[in-house]
Design an enzyme around this catalytic site. Structure first.
Site, short mmCIF file in Angstrom:
data_model
loop_
_atom_site.label_atom_id
_atom_site.label_comp_id
_atom_site.label_asym_id
_atom_site.label_seq_id
_atom_site.Cartn_x
_atom_site.Cartn_y
_atom_site.Cartn_z
N CYS A 171 21.44 2.60 -52.01
CA CYS A 171 20.48 3.29 -52.87
C CYS A 171 21.10 3.66 -54.22
O CYS A 171 22.30 3.90 -54.32
CB CYS A 171 19.99 4.56 -52.19
SG CYS A 171 19.03 4.29 -50.70
N GLU B 23 20.80 6.40 -55.86
CA GLU B 23 21.36 7.76 -55.87
C GLU B 23 22.78 7.77 -55.32
O GLU B 23 23.64 8.50 -55.82
CB GLU B 23 20.48 8.71 -55.06
CG GLU B 23 19.08 8.87 -55.59
CD GLU B 23 18.07 7.90 -54.98
OE1 GLU B 23 16.88 8.25 -54.94
OE2 GLU B 23 18.47 6.79 -54.55
N CYS C 113 15.62 9.17 -50.60
CA CYS C 113 15.30 8.92 -49.20
C CYS C 113 16.06 9.92 -48.33
O CYS C 113 16.92 10.66 -48.80
CB CYS C 113 15.66 7.47 -48.82
SG CYS C 113 17.45 7.16 -48.69
N CYS D 157 19.87 9.55 -48.44
CA CYS D 157 20.43 10.05 -49.71
C CYS D 157 20.37 11.57 -49.78
O CYS D 157 21.26 12.21 -50.34
CB CYS D 157 19.72 9.43 -50.91
SG CYS D 157 20.24 7.72 -51.19
#
Length: 154
Positions: free
Chosen positions: A67, A69, A107, A110
């Site tokens: 991801c 992030e 998500c 994360c």
């Protein structure tokens, strides 16, 4: 094949700090979007004013994807030990979608990861009344607490 991202979602942010972080994430994904490879850009702001960017890295095996992030967190930790205060992620539309780029919340994975490394982090998220800033802990009220590290918060 690439799509045009449309309107910058930072224009809906009412505070200048959120606007800066969202605009940076939007600019990143607008310049680096590749269908089925890079669909989300993230920016993390540290307490000293530094911005740290991350790009979603997709993979043939979904579990191997990383991801945006998480990438931004790694970049931030390579650059500074300053506390991290705000994160925003922007999703670029696919070529066949008629929607503009939009804010997406981190998500669940994360949320766990970011809170492990930045327990006071806030996120800019979309909502029915436009973007708002929310404590990441508000988005993950029952965070997993293991025994791997010494406790750092309440």
């Amino acid at each position: 094949m690439s799509a045009r991202p449309g309107r910058d979602p930072s224009t809906d942010c009412t505070d200048p700090t959120s606007r800066r972080v969202v605009a940076t994430a939007f600019a990143l994904i607008s310049s680096r979007y590749v269908l089925a490879r890079h669909q989300i850009g993230a920016a993390i702001l540290d307490r000293e004013g530094g911005l740290h960017l991350g790009l979603h890295v997709d993979a043939m095996v979904g579990r191997a994807a990383v991801c945006a992030e998480a990438v931004a967190l790694g970049v931030a930790r390579m650059a500074t030990s300053a506390p991290l205060v705000l994160v925003a992620a922007v999703r670029h539309p696919k070529p066949d979608e008629r929607t503009p780029a939009r804010l997406v919340p981190p998500c669940g994975l994360c949320r766990e990861l970011l809170l492990d490394h930045a327990p006071d982090l806030a996120a800019v998220i979309g909502g029915p009344l436009g973007p708002r800033t929310a404590a990441l802990a508000e988005l993950l009220p029952h965070k997993y607490v293991g025994t791997k590290w010494a406790p750092t918060g309440p």
